[in-house]
Each structure stands twice: as C-alpha cells, then as structure tokens.
Design a protein around this motif. Structure first.
Motif, PDB file in Angstrom:
ATOM      1  N   SER A   1       0.818  -1.201   0.000  1.00 22.49           N
ATOM      2  CA  SER A   1       0.000   0.000   0.000  1.00 22.49           C
ATOM      3  C   SER A   1       0.859   1.262   0.000  1.00 22.49           C
ATOM      4  O   SER A   1       0.443   2.285  -0.525  1.00 22.49           O
ATOM      5  CB  SER A   1      -0.958  -0.014   1.180  1.00 22.49           C
ATOM      6  OG  SER A   1      -0.268   0.124   2.399  1.00 22.49           O
ATOM      7  N   LEU A   2       2.055   1.198   0.589  1.00 25.19           N
ATOM      8  CA  LEU A   2       2.955   2.357   0.565  1.00 25.19           C
ATOM      9  C   LEU A   2       3.379   2.676  -0.873  1.00 25.19           C
ATOM     10  O   LEU A   2       3.455   3.839  -1.257  1.00 25.19           O
ATOM     11  CB  LEU A   2       4.201   2.106   1.423  1.00 25.19           C
ATOM     12  CG  LEU A   2       4.003   2.138   2.928  1.00 25.19           C
ATOM     13  CD1 LEU A   2       5.222   1.570   3.639  1.00 25.19           C
ATOM     14  CD2 LEU A   2       3.721   3.554   3.389  1.00 25.19           C
ATOM     15  N   LEU A  16       7.944  15.078  -2.423  1.00 24.03           N
ATOM     16  CA  LEU A  16       8.497  14.696  -1.119  1.00 24.03           C
ATOM     17  C   LEU A  16       7.666  13.605  -0.455  1.00 24.03           C
ATOM     18  O   LEU A  16       8.214  12.673   0.129  1.00 24.03           O
ATOM     19  CB  LEU A  16       8.626  15.920  -0.210  1.00 24.03           C
ATOM     20  CG  LEU A  16       9.639  16.969  -0.667  1.00 24.03           C
ATOM     21  CD1 LEU A  16       9.631  18.164   0.284  1.00 24.03           C
ATOM     22  CD2 LEU A  16      11.031  16.368  -0.773  1.00 24.03           C
ATOM     23  N   GLY A  17       6.355  13.704  -0.566  1.00 25.74           N
ATOM     24  CA  GLY A  17       5.482  12.669  -0.018  1.00 25.74           C
ATOM     25  C   GLY A  17       5.687  11.338  -0.713  1.00 25.74           C
ATOM     26  O   GLY A  17       5.728  10.276  -0.079  1.00 25.74           O
ATOM     27  N   ALA A  18       5.836  11.379  -2.041  1.00 22.58           N
ATOM     28  CA  ALA A  18       6.073  10.154  -2.807  1.00 22.58           C
ATOM     29  C   ALA A  18       7.404   9.526  -2.408  1.00 22.58           C
ATOM     30  O   ALA A  18       7.484   8.314  -2.188  1.00 22.58           O
ATOM     31  CB  ALA A  18       6.054  10.458  -4.304  1.00 22.58           C
ATOM     32  N   ILE A  19       8.434  10.342  -2.291  1.00 20.98           N
ATOM     33  CA  ILE A  19       9.743   9.824  -1.895  1.00 20.98           C
ATOM     34  C   ILE A  19       9.662   9.182  -0.516  1.00 20.98           C
ATOM     35  O   ILE A  19      10.214   8.095  -0.294  1.00 20.98           O
ATOM     36  CB  ILE A  19      10.806  10.945  -1.942  1.00 20.98           C
ATOM     37  CG1 ILE A  19      11.106  11.313  -3.405  1.00 20.98           C
ATOM     38  CG2 ILE A  19      12.084  10.519  -1.217  1.00 20.98           C
ATOM     39  CD1 ILE A  19      11.929  12.572  -3.566  1.00 20.98           C
ATOM     40  N   ASP A  20       8.972   9.822   0.415  1.00 20.38           N
ATOM     41  CA  ASP A  20       8.826   9.257   1.768  1.00 20.38           C
ATOM     42  C   ASP A  20       8.120   7.905   1.726  1.00 20.38           C
ATOM     43  O   ASP A  20       8.555   6.954   2.378  1.00 20.38           O
ATOM     44  CB  ASP A  20       8.044  10.214   2.675  1.00 20.38           C
ATOM     45  CG  ASP A  20       8.849  11.436   3.077  1.00 20.38           C
ATOM     46  OD1 ASP A  20      10.094  11.428   2.921  1.00 20.38           O
ATOM     47  OD2 ASP A  20       8.227  12.412   3.545  1.00 20.38           O
ATOM     48  N   ASP A  21       7.033   7.804   0.965  1.00 18.21           N
ATOM     49  CA  ASP A  21       6.297   6.540   0.879  1.00 18.21           C
ATOM     50  C   ASP A  21       7.127   5.463   0.181  1.00 18.21           C
ATOM     51  O   ASP A  21       7.163   4.311   0.620  1.00 18.21           O
ATOM     52  CB  ASP A  21       4.965   6.732   0.154  1.00 18.21           C
ATOM     53  CG  ASP A  21       3.948   7.475   1.002  1.00 18.21           C
ATOM     54  OD1 ASP A  21       4.140   7.586   2.238  1.00 18.21           O
ATOM     55  OD2 ASP A  21       2.948   7.941   0.434  1.00 18.21           O
ATOM     56  N   TYR A  22       7.787   5.824  -0.893  1.00 15.93           N
ATOM     57  CA  TYR A  22       8.629   4.853  -1.593  1.00 15.93           C
ATOM     58  C   TYR A  22       9.763   4.368  -0.684  1.00 15.93           C
ATOM     59  O   TYR A  22      10.058   3.173  -0.638  1.00 15.93           O
ATOM     60  CB  TYR A  22       9.223   5.453  -2.872  1.00 15.93           C
ATOM     61  CG  TYR A  22       8.235   5.674  -3.990  1.00 15.93           C
ATOM     62  CD1 TYR A  22       7.164   4.818  -4.204  1.00 15.93           C
ATOM     63  CD2 TYR A  22       8.389   6.721  -4.877  1.00 15.93           C
ATOM     64  CE1 TYR A  22       6.270   5.009  -5.251  1.00 15.93           C
ATOM     65  CE2 TYR A  22       7.512   6.921  -5.936  1.00 15.93           C
ATOM     66  CZ  TYR A  22       6.455   6.067  -6.111  1.00 15.93           C
ATOM     67  OH  TYR A  22       5.581   6.265  -7.163  1.00 15.93           O
ATOM     68  N   ALA A  27      12.072  -0.063   2.624  1.00 18.29           N
ATOM     69  CA  ALA A  27      12.644  -0.473   3.907  1.00 18.29           C
ATOM     70  C   ALA A  27      11.900  -1.631   4.572  1.00 18.29           C
ATOM     71  O   ALA A  27      12.405  -2.213   5.532  1.00 18.29           O
ATOM     72  CB  ALA A  27      12.676   0.724   4.864  1.00 18.29           C
ATOM     73  N   LEU A  28      10.723  -1.980   4.064  1.00 18.88           N
ATOM     74  CA  LEU A  28       9.970  -3.080   4.673  1.00 18.88           C
ATOM     75  C   LEU A  28      10.765  -4.379   4.556  1.00 18.88           C
ATOM     76  O   LEU A  28      11.188  -4.758   3.457  1.00 18.88           O
ATOM     77  CB  LEU A  28       8.607  -3.239   3.994  1.00 18.88           C
ATOM     78  CG  LEU A  28       7.606  -2.118   4.230  1.00 18.88           C
ATOM     79  CD1 LEU A  28       6.368  -2.322   3.358  1.00 18.88           C
ATOM     80  CD2 LEU A  28       7.215  -2.050   5.692  1.00 18.88           C
ATOM     81  N   PRO A  29      10.963  -5.079   5.668  1.00 14.85           N
ATOM     82  CA  PRO A  29      11.800  -6.284   5.632  1.00 14.85           C
ATOM     83  C   PRO A  29      11.225  -7.433   4.804  1.00 14.85           C
ATOM     84  O   PRO A  29      11.973  -8.256   4.291  1.00 14.85           O
ATOM     85  CB  PRO A  29      11.933  -6.678   7.105  1.00 14.85           C
ATOM     86  CG  PRO A  29      10.817  -5.997   7.808  1.00 14.85           C
ATOM     87  CD  PRO A  29      10.469  -4.775   7.000  1.00 14.85           C
ATOM     88  N   ASP A  30       9.930  -7.493   4.651  1.00 13.67           N
ATOM     89  CA  ASP A  30       9.318  -8.614   3.919  1.00 13.67           C
ATOM     90  C   ASP A  30       8.850  -8.228   2.514  1.00 13.67           C
ATOM     91  O   ASP A  30       8.119  -8.977   1.871  1.00 13.67           O
ATOM     92  CB  ASP A  30       8.152  -9.186   4.719  1.00 13.67           C
ATOM     93  CG  ASP A  30       7.070  -8.154   5.002  1.00 13.67           C
ATOM     94  OD1 ASP A  30       7.340  -6.946   4.863  1.00 13.67           O
ATOM     95  OD2 ASP A  30       5.955  -8.554   5.376  1.00 13.67           O
ATOM     96  N   ALA A  34      10.730  -7.894  -6.393  1.00 13.31           N
ATOM     97  CA  ALA A  34      10.141  -7.246  -7.570  1.00 13.31           C
ATOM     98  C   ALA A  34       9.474  -5.926  -7.188  1.00 13.31           C
ATOM     99  O   ALA A  34       9.563  -4.944  -7.925  1.00 13.31           O
ATOM    100  CB  ALA A  34       9.143  -8.173  -8.248  1.00 13.31           C
ATOM    101  N   VAL A  35       8.830  -5.897  -6.037  1.00 19.82           N
ATOM    102  CA  VAL A  35       8.182  -4.661  -5.571  1.00 19.82           C
ATOM    103  C   VAL A  35       9.245  -3.632  -5.193  1.00 19.82           C
ATOM    104  O   VAL A  35       9.110  -2.447  -5.507  1.00 19.82           O
ATOM    105  CB  VAL A  35       7.227  -4.951  -4.385  1.00 19.82           C
ATOM    106  CG1 VAL A  35       6.690  -3.657  -3.789  1.00 19.82           C
ATOM    107  CG2 VAL A  35       6.084  -5.850  -4.835  1.00 19.82           C
ATOM    108  N   VAL A  36      10.305  -4.080  -4.535  1.00 16.16           N
ATOM    109  CA  VAL A  36      11.394  -3.167  -4.172  1.00 16.16           C
ATOM    110  C   VAL A  36      11.991  -2.557  -5.439  1.00 16.16           C
ATOM    111  O   VAL A  36      12.222  -1.346  -5.508  1.00 16.16           O
ATOM    112  CB  VAL A  36      12.479  -3.885  -3.337  1.00 16.16           C
ATOM    113  CG1 VAL A  36      13.712  -3.000  -3.159  1.00 16.16           C
ATOM    114  CG2 VAL A  36      11.930  -4.299  -1.983  1.00 16.16           C
ATOM    115  N   ALA A  37      12.209  -3.375  -6.463  1.00 12.03           N
ATOM    116  CA  ALA A  37      12.786  -2.873  -7.709  1.00 12.03           C
ATOM    117  C   ALA A  37      11.883  -1.838  -8.372  1.00 12.03           C
ATOM    118  O   ALA A  37      12.352  -0.781  -8.805  1.00 12.03           O
ATOM    119  CB  ALA A  37      13.058  -4.038  -8.666  1.00 12.03           C
ATOM    120  N   MET A  38      10.587  -2.130  -8.456  1.00  9.52           N
ATOM    121  CA  MET A  38       9.661  -1.166  -9.065  1.00  9.52           C
ATOM    122  C   MET A  38       9.572   0.111  -8.236  1.00  9.52           C
ATOM    123  O   MET A  38       9.466   1.208  -8.774  1.00  9.52           O
ATOM    124  CB  MET A  38       8.270  -1.779  -9.230  1.00  9.52           C
ATOM    125  CG  MET A  38       8.153  -2.713 -10.416  1.00  9.52           C
ATOM    126  SD  MET A  38       8.636  -1.985 -12.004  1.00  9.52           S
ATOM    127  CE  MET A  38       7.540  -0.598 -12.149  1.00  9.52           C
TER     128      MET A  38
END
Length: 102
Positions: A1-2, A16-22, A27-30, A34-38
């Motif tokens: 959802s982030l 800035l809001g987008a960068i914070d959410d991305y 940083a989510l450990p799980d 593929a999601v991290v790359a996108m």
C-alpha cells in the motif's frame, strides 16, 4: 500500500510525499524483490523530476545490482535505458559547453 500511495502522490506532484512513501516501502523487511525494484525505479523517476540526478542514479544502479532471478526483467531493462539516456544527455551537455563555436 505504501508503493501505491507513493504513486498517487507522485501523480499529484507531491514529490516529497512520494519519496517518503517509496522509501518506507523499500525499507519493509518482507517486501518482495520485484516490488522493491519497481519502487526504486519509481523513486528514481521522482528524483529525476526534481533534478536530483545523484539519487536517481543511485536508485537505478541499486536495481541493476539486484539478483536478476528475483526481478521482472523489464525493471532492469528500464533502469538500464534510463541510465543510458541520462549519460547521453550528460555527454551532449558537456560537449556543448566545450564547443568553441563562433
């Protein structure tokens, strides 16, 4: 959802809001690779739109350093293409600065 929230903010030009959410999504450990790359790719686009080429390049290079088996191949391809375009623009810009045109 982030990731989705970051995309919505990027569309609204809340960089800035987008960068914070991305950044939080990355940083989510799980988080799946593929999601991290996108997410890295989309954050790189936001950085580029802000003129922050150093951060943009860092995110694109992070994608290229990821294990290809865990990614969708098109993400690495998009990152490679974006870096190539940036390098080309940089070379053209440097060439025009050094031109001894009259």
């Amino acid at each position: 959802s982030l990731y989705k929230r970051g995309m919505a903010k990027a569309i609204k030009r809340d960089h800035l809001g987008a960068i914070d959410d991305y950044t939080a999504a990355i940083a989510l450990p799980d988080a799946p690779s593929a999601v991290v790359a996108m997410t890295l790719y989309n954050r790189a686009l936001v950085y580029a739109s802000r003129g922050d080429n150093e951060q943009d390049i860092d995110d694109l290079q992070a994608i290229l350093a990821m294990d290809a088996a865990l990614l969708l191949t098109n993400v690495k391809t998009m990152a490679r293409q974006k870096l190539a375009r940036m390098e080309s623009r940089s070379r053209k810009s440097n060439a025009s600065k050094h031109c001894a045109c009259s």
